[in-house]
Design a protein around this motif. Structure first.
Motif, PDB file in Angstrom:
ATOM      1  N   LYS A 121      57.940  -8.118  30.044  1.00 18.81           N
ATOM      2  CA  LYS A 121      57.419  -6.668  30.002  1.00 18.81           C
ATOM      3  C   LYS A 121      57.848  -6.199  28.788  1.00 18.81           C
ATOM      4  O   LYS A 121      56.890  -5.608  27.980  1.00 18.81           O
ATOM      5  CB  LYS A 121      57.713  -5.601  31.178  1.00 18.81           C
ATOM      6  CG  LYS A 121      56.875  -6.003  32.254  1.00 18.81           C
ATOM      7  CD  LYS A 121      57.114  -4.829  33.569  1.00 18.81           C
ATOM      8  CE  LYS A 121      56.096  -4.979  34.542  1.00 18.81           C
ATOM      9  NZ  LYS A 121      56.197  -3.972  35.665  1.00 18.81           N
ATOM     10  N   HIS A 122      59.007  -6.401  28.400  1.00 17.43           N
ATOM     11  CA  HIS A 122      59.748  -6.050  26.869  1.00 17.43           C
ATOM     12  C   HIS A 122      58.880  -6.768  25.888  1.00 17.43           C
ATOM     13  O   HIS A 122      58.414  -6.025  24.948  1.00 17.43           O
ATOM     14  CB  HIS A 122      61.230  -6.087  26.909  1.00 17.43           C
ATOM     15  CG  HIS A 122      61.802  -5.962  25.537  1.00 17.43           C
ATOM     16  ND1 HIS A 122      61.896  -6.983  24.567  1.00 17.43           N
ATOM     17  CD2 HIS A 122      62.409  -5.057  25.103  1.00 17.43           C
ATOM     18  CE1 HIS A 122      62.294  -6.481  23.566  1.00 17.43           C
ATOM     19  NE2 HIS A 122      62.656  -5.253  23.701  1.00 17.43           N
ATOM     20  N   ASP A 123      58.778  -8.185  25.857  1.00 16.26           N
ATOM     21  CA  ASP A 123      58.099  -8.905  25.008  1.00 16.26           C
ATOM     22  C   ASP A 123      56.664  -8.442  24.725  1.00 16.26           C
ATOM     23  O   ASP A 123      56.081  -8.597  23.685  1.00 16.26           O
ATOM     24  CB  ASP A 123      58.155 -10.411  25.362  1.00 16.26           C
ATOM     25  CG  ASP A 123      59.708 -10.577  25.220  1.00 16.26           C
ATOM     26  OD1 ASP A 123      60.717  -9.965  24.647  1.00 16.26           O
ATOM     27  OD2 ASP A 123      60.077 -12.034  25.747  1.00 16.26           O
ATOM     28  N   GLU A 168      60.840  -1.042  19.513  1.00 11.57           N
ATOM     29  CA  GLU A 168      61.218  -0.617  20.627  1.00 11.57           C
ATOM     30  C   GLU A 168      60.986   1.111  20.522  1.00 11.57           C
ATOM     31  O   GLU A 168      60.471   1.668  21.854  1.00 11.57           O
ATOM     32  CB  GLU A 168      62.734  -0.679  20.994  1.00 11.57           C
ATOM     33  CG  GLU A 168      62.617  -2.466  21.490  1.00 11.57           C
ATOM     34  CD  GLU A 168      64.157  -2.892  21.406  1.00 11.57           C
ATOM     35  OE1 GLU A 168      65.139  -2.148  21.062  1.00 11.57           O
ATOM     36  OE2 GLU A 168      64.182  -3.817  22.037  1.00 11.57           O
ATOM     37  N   ASP A 177      61.151  -7.692  33.659  1.00 13.56           N
ATOM     38  CA  ASP A 177      61.508  -6.879  32.629  1.00 13.56           C
ATOM     39  C   ASP A 177      61.608  -7.362  31.312  1.00 13.56           C
ATOM     40  O   ASP A 177      61.269  -7.050  30.223  1.00 13.56           O
ATOM     41  CB  ASP A 177      63.071  -6.415  32.847  1.00 13.56           C
ATOM     42  CG  ASP A 177      63.051  -5.253  34.239  1.00 13.56           C
ATOM     43  OD1 ASP A 177      62.134  -4.778  34.343  1.00 13.56           O
ATOM     44  OD2 ASP A 177      64.152  -4.956  34.765  1.00 13.56           O
TER      45      ASP A 177
END
Length: 432
Positions: free
Chosen positions: A413-415, A370, A410
């Motif tokens: 998009k994170h994955d 991240e 969301d």
């Protein structure tokens, strides 16, 4: 998102205080919901239970009587918005305190929170990884063909022939310890492959060299760690009668065999080439996964957790997520947690300890990936999300609308961002 005027003040370590507001319109709506929830529990003269009007309730008990319930209703929506507005990653459960809950003004709250630690990134582009071997040898192909032969083998009954390892015998057996027969020690017409290790050590060896029709006295000692404590470490006698001896008859490795195992080929040569291609694909995929694992691990090792400590709440959250995912898969197969623990002889505590072992590395890995997303400014597009939804829908046989309903934009998009970071690390890795 609700505007909460959130302000975060960092304290010691990874802890701090988040101050935020619950807007009037939000808690007013929550108080209506709170009243609907509690009115069914109230009886008052002149009104049937659950039928008291709200103005009467307010007059009798005061508006403040609804505050706690209204706050409980509003917090699940307001708190995440406050966290997002403050730009922090809160972990674990916050300790909420009310600074003011005045009528007609925004409620002011504070939350004692723990946040995810900062990451100091090291080298993640150009990390060195071992060059994987993807070559498939003739011996690899021969071994795979031999395995296919073994899978096609048939058991053939033989007469007047002594059993050897690899043969299957059909037996009756009856076990006893000091002359006393024990539960589970008796069986009839049981098929046992000699050399399989299915029975107590030494049992199968003593049937080698015997023929159908023979009675054999088998003397064994139960292992010291045997599952039945009353038999552990004890000597036992099994009276065994051999009814049949069967040998494996392996088919010839020829064109007929090739056609039997694969309808798409006509000759053994074609099957051999197909097997080799399949092994090459498998080795190539395994090499790709190994390179990915090694490259990401190197990037994680090169990074540092500021303060050198991960919040215990993050470790616990990861363990519970892993366990929930495991049991969800088990549930899909019709196995409940209780049944799983019964079958495996383990407990919830055993599984918790098992997943705790790798939790620190998993949490650090997620934080590092991240952090690289942020450092690289990776922002998946709507087109990326559409492609991901399409792929997930095809993989799980679900309509795309259901995928979008189950996973927020969301989350997707994170994955996607994490996948893109992994690709970046791997693409820039140097094989040595």
């Amino acid at each position: 998102m609700v505007a909460t005027n959130a302000i975060f003040t960092k304290g010691d370590g990874n802890k701090g205080t988040l101050k935020f507001e619950v807007p009037v319109e939000v808690y007013t709506k929550a108080m209506d919901q709170a009243f609907d929830k509690v009115k069914g529990q109230i009886s008052a003269p002149g009104f049937r239970k659950g039928k008291m009007p709200k103005p009467v309730f307010i007059k009798m008990y005061g508006e403040e009587a609804l505050y706690n319930e209204a706050l409980n209703i509003a917090l699940p929506d307001v708190y995440p918005d406050a966290v997002a507005e403050a730009g922090i990653v809160a972990v674990g459960q916050p300790q909420i305190n009310a600074e003011s809950m005045d009528k007609g003004a925004a409620w002011v709250l504070t939350a004692e929170v723990e946040i995810a630690p900062e990451i100091e990134l090291g080298e993640y582009k150009g990390v060195k990884v071992a060059k994987a071997d993807t070559e498939v040898s003739d011996a690899d192909v021969d071994a795979e063909l031999a395995s296919m032969q073994a899978n096609q083998a048939e058991l053939v009954l033989v007469e007047d022939q002594a059993a050897t390892n690899g043969d299957t015998v059909v037996i009756d057996f009856d076990g006893s310890v000091d002359g006393d027969h024990f539960e589970g020690g008796k069986g009839e017409n049981y098929s046992l492959e000699l050399g399989s290790g299915s029975f107590i050590p030494g049992f199968e060896d003593q049937l080698v060299g015997h023929k159908a029709g023979e009675d054999v006295a088998v003397n064994v000692t139960f292992p010291a760690e045997y599952q039945a404590a009353d038999l552990a470490g004890k000597d036992a006698l099994f009276d065994v009668t051999i009814h049949e001896v069967k040998v494996k008859e392996v088919p010839e490795l020829d064109d007929e065999f090739a056609k039997d195992v694969d309808e798409e080929v006509a000759t053994l040569a074609e099957l051999t080439e197909k097997v080799k291609a399949r092994l090459v694909d498998a080795k190539t995929e395994a090499a790709k996964e190994a390179k990915e694992d090694e490259a990401v691990a190197a990037a994680v090792d090169n990074a540092k957790v500021v303060g050198d400590t991960l919040p215990e709440a993050m470790i616990e959250e990861d363990v519970h997520r892993q366990m929930n995912s495991f049991f969800a898969n088990m549930q899909n197969q019709g196995v409940s947690p209780e049944l799983y623990f019964q079958i495996t002889g383990t407990s919830h505590e055993d599984m918790h300890a098992q997943y705790t072992e790798g939790a620190t590395n998993r949490v650090k890995t997620n934080l590092v990936l991240e952090a690289i997303v942020k450092a690289e400014g990776i922002k998946p597009s709507d087109a990326d999300v559409d492609a991901e939804v399409k792929e997930l829908a095809e993989t799980y046989g679900m309509p795309e609308d259901e995928v979008r309903g189950a996973l927020s934009a969301d989350m997707l998009k994170h994955d996607i961002a994490i996948k893109q970071v992994v690709e970046l690390i791997v693409d820039n890795a140097v094989e040595a």
